[in-house]
Design a protein around this motif. Sequence first.
Motif, PDB file in Angstrom:
ATOM      1  N   VAL A 112      84.736  62.179  88.428  1.00 12.25           N
ATOM      2  CA  VAL A 112      84.177  61.839  87.121  1.00 12.25           C
ATOM      3  C   VAL A 112      82.647  61.941  87.137  1.00 12.25           C
ATOM      4  CG1 VAL A 112      83.876  59.998  85.421  1.00 12.25           C
ATOM      5  CG2 VAL A 112      86.094  60.349  86.514  1.00 12.25           C
ATOM      6  N   ALA A 113      82.036  61.396  88.196  1.00  5.01           N
ATOM      7  CA  ALA A 113      80.591  61.184  88.179  1.00  5.01           C
ATOM      8  C   ALA A 113      79.788  62.476  88.296  1.00  5.01           C
ATOM      9  CB  ALA A 113      80.197  60.228  89.291  1.00  5.01           C
ATOM     10  N   ILE A 114      80.172  63.363  89.196  1.00  3.14           N
ATOM     11  CA  ILE A 114      79.322  64.527  89.442  1.00  3.14           C
ATOM     12  C   ILE A 114      79.240  65.455  88.223  1.00  3.14           C
ATOM     13  CG2 ILE A 114      79.029  66.577  90.905  1.00  3.14           C
ATOM     14  CD1 ILE A 114      79.675  64.831  93.263  1.00  3.14           C
ATOM     15  N   PRO A 115      80.384  65.836  87.631  1.00  2.00           N
ATOM     16  CA  PRO A 115      80.255  66.662  86.407  1.00  2.00           C
ATOM     17  C   PRO A 115      79.474  65.950  85.302  1.00  2.00           C
ATOM     18  CG  PRO A 115      82.510  66.677  87.201  1.00  2.00           C
ATOM     19  CD  PRO A 115      81.788  65.644  88.000  1.00  2.00           C
ATOM     20  N   LEU A 116      79.719  64.654  85.160  1.00  2.00           N
ATOM     21  CA  LEU A 116      79.018  63.900  84.122  1.00  2.00           C
ATOM     22  C   LEU A 116      77.507  63.912  84.370  1.00  2.00           C
ATOM     23  CD1 LEU A 116      79.956  62.253  81.657  1.00  2.00           C
ATOM     24  CD2 LEU A 116      79.632  60.203  83.020  1.00  2.00           C
ATOM     25  N   GLY A 117      77.123  63.720  85.637  1.00  2.00           N
ATOM     26  CA  GLY A 117      75.707  63.714  85.991  1.00  2.00           C
ATOM     27  C   GLY A 117      75.058  65.063  85.737  1.00  2.00           C
ATOM     28  N   ILE A 118      75.765  66.136  86.099  1.00  3.35           N
ATOM     29  CA  ILE A 118      75.212  67.482  85.896  1.00  3.35           C
ATOM     30  C   ILE A 118      75.031  67.754  84.402  1.00  3.35           C
ATOM     31  CG2 ILE A 118      75.641  69.957  86.179  1.00  3.35           C
ATOM     32  CD1 ILE A 118      77.234  69.293  88.676  1.00  3.35           C
ATOM     33  N   LEU A 119      76.064  67.394  83.634  1.00  2.14           N
ATOM     34  CA  LEU A 119      76.012  67.619  82.193  1.00  2.14           C
ATOM     35  C   LEU A 119      74.849  66.858  81.568  1.00  2.14           C
ATOM     36  CD1 LEU A 119      78.483  69.361  81.430  1.00  2.14           C
ATOM     37  CD2 LEU A 119      79.143  67.525  79.898  1.00  2.14           C
ATOM     38  N   SER A 120      74.685  65.610  81.977  1.00  2.00           N
ATOM     39  CA  SER A 120      73.592  64.800  81.432  1.00  2.00           C
ATOM     40  C   SER A 120      72.246  65.415  81.770  1.00  2.00           C
ATOM     41  CB  SER A 120      73.623  63.389  82.018  1.00  2.00           C
ATOM     42  OG  SER A 120      74.715  62.700  81.532  1.00  2.00           O
ATOM     43  N   ALA A 121      72.129  65.922  82.999  1.00  5.92           N
ATOM     44  CA  ALA A 121      70.849  66.483  83.430  1.00  5.92           C
ATOM     45  C   ALA A 121      70.523  67.754  82.664  1.00  5.92           C
ATOM     46  CB  ALA A 121      70.878  66.766  84.928  1.00  5.92           C
ATOM     47  N   THR A 122      71.523  68.598  82.439  1.00  7.38           N
ATOM     48  CA  THR A 122      71.233  69.859  81.756  1.00  7.38           C
ATOM     49  C   THR A 122      70.979  69.642  80.268  1.00  7.38           C
ATOM     50  OG1 THR A 122      73.596  70.214  81.620  1.00  7.38           O
ATOM     51  CG2 THR A 122      72.425  71.405  83.318  1.00  7.38           C
ATOM     52  N   LYS A 123      71.552  68.567  79.731  1.00  8.97           N
ATOM     53  CA  LYS A 123      71.312  68.274  78.317  1.00  8.97           C
ATOM     54  C   LYS A 123      70.516  66.978  78.203  1.00  8.97           C
ATOM     55  CE  LYS A 123      75.158  70.875  76.584  1.00  8.97           C
ATOM     56  NZ  LYS A 123      74.716  72.055  77.316  1.00  8.97           N
ATOM     57  N   GLN A 124      69.402  66.935  78.898  1.00  2.66           N
ATOM     58  CA  GLN A 124      68.605  65.712  78.921  1.00  2.66           C
ATOM     59  C   GLN A 124      68.201  65.299  77.512  1.00  2.66           C
ATOM     60  OE1 GLN A 124      64.896  66.005  80.955  1.00  2.66           O
ATOM     61  NE2 GLN A 124      64.739  63.818  81.333  1.00  2.66           N
ATOM     62  N   TYR A 125      68.294  63.994  77.241  1.00  2.00           N
ATOM     63  CA  TYR A 125      67.936  63.386  75.948  1.00  2.00           C
ATOM     64  C   TYR A 125      68.861  63.767  74.803  1.00  2.00           C
ATOM     65  CZ  TYR A 125      63.653  62.513  78.522  1.00  2.00           C
ATOM     66  OH  TYR A 125      62.755  62.129  79.472  1.00  2.00           O
ATOM     67  N   SER A 126      69.947  64.470  75.107  1.00  2.00           N
ATOM     68  CA  SER A 126      70.895  64.776  74.035  1.00  2.00           C
ATOM     69  C   SER A 126      71.757  63.545  73.782  1.00  2.00           C
ATOM     70  CB  SER A 126      71.783  65.944  74.446  1.00  2.00           C
ATOM     71  OG  SER A 126      72.618  65.542  75.518  1.00  2.00           O
ATOM     72  N   PHE A 127      72.615  63.622  72.759  1.00  2.00           N
ATOM     73  CA  PHE A 127      73.514  62.510  72.471  1.00  2.00           C
ATOM     74  C   PHE A 127      74.413  62.251  73.666  1.00  2.00           C
ATOM     75  CE2 PHE A 127      77.715  61.096  71.060  1.00  2.00           C
ATOM     76  CZ  PHE A 127      77.363  59.858  70.555  1.00  2.00           C
ATOM     77  N   LEU A 128      74.947  63.353  74.223  1.00  2.00           N
ATOM     78  CA  LEU A 128      75.849  63.230  75.358  1.00  2.00           C
ATOM     79  C   LEU A 128      75.187  62.520  76.527  1.00  2.00           C
ATOM     80  CD1 LEU A 128      78.565  65.361  76.385  1.00  2.00           C
ATOM     81  CD2 LEU A 128      76.797  65.358  78.124  1.00  2.00           C
ATOM     82  N   ASP A 129      73.927  62.879  76.762  1.00  2.00           N
ATOM     83  CA  ASP A 129      73.181  62.268  77.858  1.00  2.00           C
ATOM     84  C   ASP A 129      73.031  60.765  77.625  1.00  2.00           C
ATOM     85  OD1 ASP A 129      71.533  61.893  80.074  1.00  2.00           O
ATOM     86  OD2 ASP A 129      69.720  62.395  78.953  1.00  2.00           O
ATOM     87  N   SER A 130      72.572  60.403  76.445  1.00  2.00           N
ATOM     88  CA  SER A 130      72.364  58.976  76.158  1.00  2.00           C
ATOM     89  C   SER A 130      73.684  58.222  76.239  1.00  2.00           C
ATOM     90  CB  SER A 130      71.780  58.783  74.765  1.00  2.00           C
ATOM     91  OG  SER A 130      70.791  59.735  74.520  1.00  2.00           O
ATOM     92  N   ALA A 131      74.733  58.802  75.637  1.00  2.00           N
ATOM     93  CA  ALA A 131      76.022  58.119  75.627  1.00  2.00           C
ATOM     94  C   ALA A 131      76.522  57.896  77.050  1.00  2.00           C
ATOM     95  CB  ALA A 131      77.034  58.944  74.836  1.00  2.00           C
ATOM     96  N   SER A 132      76.424  58.922  77.881  1.00  2.00           N
ATOM     97  CA  SER A 132      76.982  58.765  79.220  1.00  2.00           C
ATOM     98  C   SER A 132      76.134  57.810  80.054  1.00  2.00           C
ATOM     99  CB  SER A 132      77.148  60.121  79.904  1.00  2.00           C
ATOM    100  OG  SER A 132      75.913  60.630  80.267  1.00  2.00           O
TER     101      SER A 132
END
Lengths: 309, 338
Positions: A112-132
């Motif tokens: 769960v964590a690694i894909p979530l972390g990568i996604l958050s990093a590539t979309k920094q400050y996006s809704f997805l990033d903040s939500a996660s």
Amino acid sequence: MHKYILKRLLMMIPVLIGITFIIFVILNMTPGDPALIILGSEATDETIAQLREELGLDDPLLLRYGRYMLNLMRGDLGRSYLNDRAIFPAIMERLPITLSLAFLSLLIAVVVAIPLGILSATKQYSFLDSASMILCLIGVSIPNFWLALLLILLFSVKLSLLPSGGLNHGLVSYILPAITLATSGAASMARQTRSSMLEVIRQDYIRTARAKGVRKNKVLIRHALKNAIMPVITLMGLTLGRNFGGAVVVESIFTLPGTGRLLLEGIRSKDIPMVMGCVVILSILISIANLLVDIVYGFVDPRLKAEYK
Amino acid sequence: MEIQTSEINTVLEIQDLVVNYETDDGIVHAVNGVNLKLERGRTLALVGETGAGKTTIALSILRLIQDPPGKIRGGSIRLEGEDLLTYTERQMEAIRGDKVSMIFQDPMTSLNPVLTVGDQIAEVIQIHQKVSKAEAEKKAREMLELVGIDGDRAKEYPHQFSGGMKQRVVIAIALSCNPTLLIADEPTTALDVTIQAQVLELMKELREKYQTSMIMITHDLGIVAETCDEVSIVYAGRIVEHGTLRDIFKNTKHPYTVGLFNSLPNIKRRKDMLKPIKGLMPDPTNLPSGCPFHPRCDHAQEICSKRKPLTTYLSDTHFVECLAYENGTGVTIAEREG
């Protein structure tokens, strides 16, 4: 590399001596006479004194500790005060349950964590990033005994989807306990993955890779993740270690007959040899988890491999 | 017919390029209407102080400006006639490392520490050429040998190489697909002087061998004199003077260019003090009005702070943006000393 592993295994010895000594002293300072516990309240002073003699409880602390360690070196963890069973086989019988729980929850956390972390990093400050990241904050803050109860309420009581405890349903029985145990580890791992990915994707060599015409996603996995994963691996080791400890609580709530519950029962009934045995085995497991991390380091980062001599 | 030949010979043509870095604290005007043209097999130097916008120009060609905050806000970048600014990301990926490749400033940080140098060279070959992994690895070894490193070292990691060797590896990566245009962003700044000479020599040799056009970004006029055919002097995101090597070195016109030459130590007059250009690069979020150089210019008149200078052609090859060379502005400049 072999030399390094051997060195690390040898270093476990002083660690174990330290841990066992501290636990031994603490357990001996707690009130309550083991002989009285074994014989029950109707025992006469005479029989108590006799048992104390037999168990060697009247000897000085250091002598008793020395005796315990000598037996430990022979693989003998003593016998339970409660039912006179040998400790070592009793723990080994329960260990697979704790190991399955710890590794399963580590697996869930990583997946769960690694894909979530990568996604958050590539979309920094996006809704997805903040939500996660908010979710992660909740994840690290939530006490796992409470989370366990909520999960039982939802999935077992309301939806009747998963068992609330016991081991009668094979792997399915592990789902809720493993999720409970995985939550805080997953949350901190996701945050760590995010922040170390953010740092790495600003490095010059990422720009070099892009200038070579490497696809964006491939840059992330092949060039960035391999560098960013190092601190996450450290965290995996720590999480695995924490899972062995966290198993104590989770196994009690979900009534899984693992080492953690054995330890808890031992503490309740002041079964000193049982408590000592569980602590020794768990410390060895935690040390091995940390050793595994160091070995994995060597494979991931070639710069460290050179230092492993 | 004639137009066509000239188009084929022009490898790169940049027109009115505008690049901003748009942050919450304001807009950084990094590149403000740059025009440049590069013929096949020629080498152009982009010279200027740190922060003048040289690297931004280079990264715009590869469309690798960090976005956000970097945005290309206008102009065109034509590579062999095709405007790269209209390309999709996929199309750009096909160009990068193949037709246009770049050598970065700091070899210490521009190689990935966890991949072998062989892998890093083979990667670019495999992306752009239809070859198997084994062939790409073989070619990678050949490239290493071409830049003077033993092919067996392909399986080693960047930390096992010295700075100069790393820069050779970076050069090998940049040249493996035989690019039409090679951009070198201060390739020798991070190296010590003896290694600098070797690396420059190597680049010159390979450039001649492959007939590659090159943009050399530097603030070292010595390197310019050694390696380049044409020179563009960049100041505050504009090219303030451009000409052939001879135009710039023997017929220096812009006061800023003069200042750059005067800041060099002169070996014949060792007792002289250096004459640095006074002041600092202007803040690119808030460029001065008129000529951006006027606050630091010894010859500045009132008009310099009011009107932007136009491009004045002194010859077919030499232009300058300074009011002193426009008719009727009343600004005059004494000739450069020495």
